[in-house]
Design a protein around this motif. Structure first.
Motif: not given
Length: 424
Positions: A187-215
């Motif tokens: 929402n802050v940076l837009g999709e293009e930059v967010a895709v880059m950040l997604d890749s950086r976090h995953r490459a660093a070993g973050v278990d990224l669960r986007c599109g998910r909420g806490v029940a």
């Protein structure tokens, strides 16, 4: 404009960067009366952005966070009241009631209480092992928890969540980050930059669960041990950081006579002010808590940026002394994540057009510009810039934002774009 007298009392509620800027500005301009700075937190006022960056990582100690070192306070001539909360304002009587039982009269009141972290009960509020990250005690508690090991579960992939996740991975802590949006900080940076950040976090070993909420948060006794996601998956965690946003700290102002915004009615929360920060004849507001009128759009807007907080404080300090404030500069933020130090000036956002004008997102060294879309769908001007690793180009494009330069038409074979050539 109603200005404070040269003598009298100016009361500032909130030991924030914005509040301190007001106090320093009126002193600089010759105010000889009382300046009282009331702060609910103990100790001296400190800077907040490094809490989720350098302090959490253990790179800075607490002393380095201080907005002004202790030896400078006597020279400021400010009455500082730490560990004291403002409980109620009586705008008609021009008084404020404090947590120590005193009632303080003022000739001018400046509200600089900032924002409070959102922590819904459904996300484990009150359970051990679950926390937010908004103030110094929060940051120190989280740093200690990370030192004990175990998985960190971050709920929310915005500024605070993404930065904390990056720090934790740098410490070797396993991290899961959950967000209902499709990409981190989208929402802050837009999709293009967010895709880059997604890749950086995953490459660093973050278990990224986007599109998910806490029940629900799973607890044993009174301690959280993990969560169940809305897709049924379970994630165990030693520590849960809730980073789902913040709201202006205005609950204590109910019934005070201070005009407050309603999200449904006004489209914004906070203390409603004119374009110079004045809410009533004697009351002003600055920083995250303040919604200043934007004369260009006719709407109240909150500017949740560190630089804007200081500028608003100085502007109100000048206005209280009957002077014209200095021209404001652009909103600015930065975010440290892994080897990235993202810096931005002006407006950014998912709803805006974005294009890279220097470097590439894939390499991580880039400058990109944002523009508000015109009715025909294409932006007319450069309204914001974001960059990493290209300081000189970022300065050039910052000036393009100030100049409202035409939207660039880039040529992949050229060394500079048409807009940069104009700026140069």
């Amino acid at each position: 404009m109603v200005a404070a007298p040269k003598a009298g009392r100016i009361v500032v509620i909130g030991g924030s960067a914005a509040g301190l800027a007001v106090a320093e500005e009126v002193r600089r301009r010759g105010f000889t009366g009382d300046v009282v700075l009331i702060d609910k937190e103990p100790g001296l006022p400190y800077d907040r952005p490094p809490l989720s960056k350098q302090l959490l990582a253990g790179e800075w100690d607490v002393e380095r966070l201080l907005l002004r070192p202790s030896e400078q306070w006597d020279a400021l001539g400010i009455t500082h009241m730490p560990a004291t909360a403002a409980l109620q304002v009586n705008a008609e009587a021009s008084t404020v009631r404090l947590s120590d039982g005193t009632e303080l009269a003022y000739d001018a009141l400046v509200i600089a209480t900032g924002a409070a972290a959102v922590h819904p009960p459904s996300l484990g509020a009150g359970l051990r092992g679950v926390q937010v990250l908004r103030d110094l005690p929060d940051a120190l508690r989280l740093r200690e928890a990370l030192g004990h090991g175990g998985r960190l579960l971050v709920v929310g992939a915005g500024f605070v969540g993404a930065e904390a996740a990056a720090v934790a991975r740098g410490m070797g802590v396993p991290v899961t980050m959950v967000d209902p949006l499709p990409l981190p900080m989208v929402n802050v940076l837009g999709e293009e930059v967010a895709v880059m950040l997604d890749s950086r976090h995953r490459a660093a070993g973050v278990d990224l669960r986007c599109g998910r909420g806490v029940a629900k948060v799973v607890a044993q006794d009174d301690r959280a041990v993990g969560v169940e996601l809305d897709d049924g998956a379970e994630v165990e965690a030693a520590t849960i950081l809730v980073a789902v946003g913040a709201r202006p700290a205005v609950s204590w102002l109910a019934g005070s006579g201070v005009p407050l915004g309603d999200r449904d009615r006004d489209g914004v929360e906070g203390v409603l002010c004119d374009a110079g920060g004045r809410a009533t004849d004697k009351i002003w507001a600055v920083g995250d808590v303040a919604a200043w009128m934007d004369n260009g759009t006719g709407r109240h807007v909150r500017s949740e940026h560190r630089l804007a907080a200081t500028e608003q404080g100085r502007a109100v300090g000048a206005a209280l002394m009957g002077a014209e404030p200095a021209a404001s500069t652009l909103p600015y933020f930065w975010s440290d994540q892994y080897d990235l130090k993202l810096q931005s000036y002006g407006s950014t956002g998912r709803h805006m057009a974005f294009t890279v004008v220097e470097g590439s997102l894939e390499e991580g060294r880039f400058v990109g510009v944002y523009g508000h879309r015109a009715p025909e769908g294409h932006p007319r001007h450069v309204d914001g810039v974001l960059g990493n690793g290209k300081a000189r180009a970022l300065r050039t494009w910052r000036q393009a934002v100030l100049d409202r330069a035409p939207w660039p038409v880039t040529d992949p074979t050229a060394k500079v774009s048409t807009a940069e050539a104009t700026a140069l």
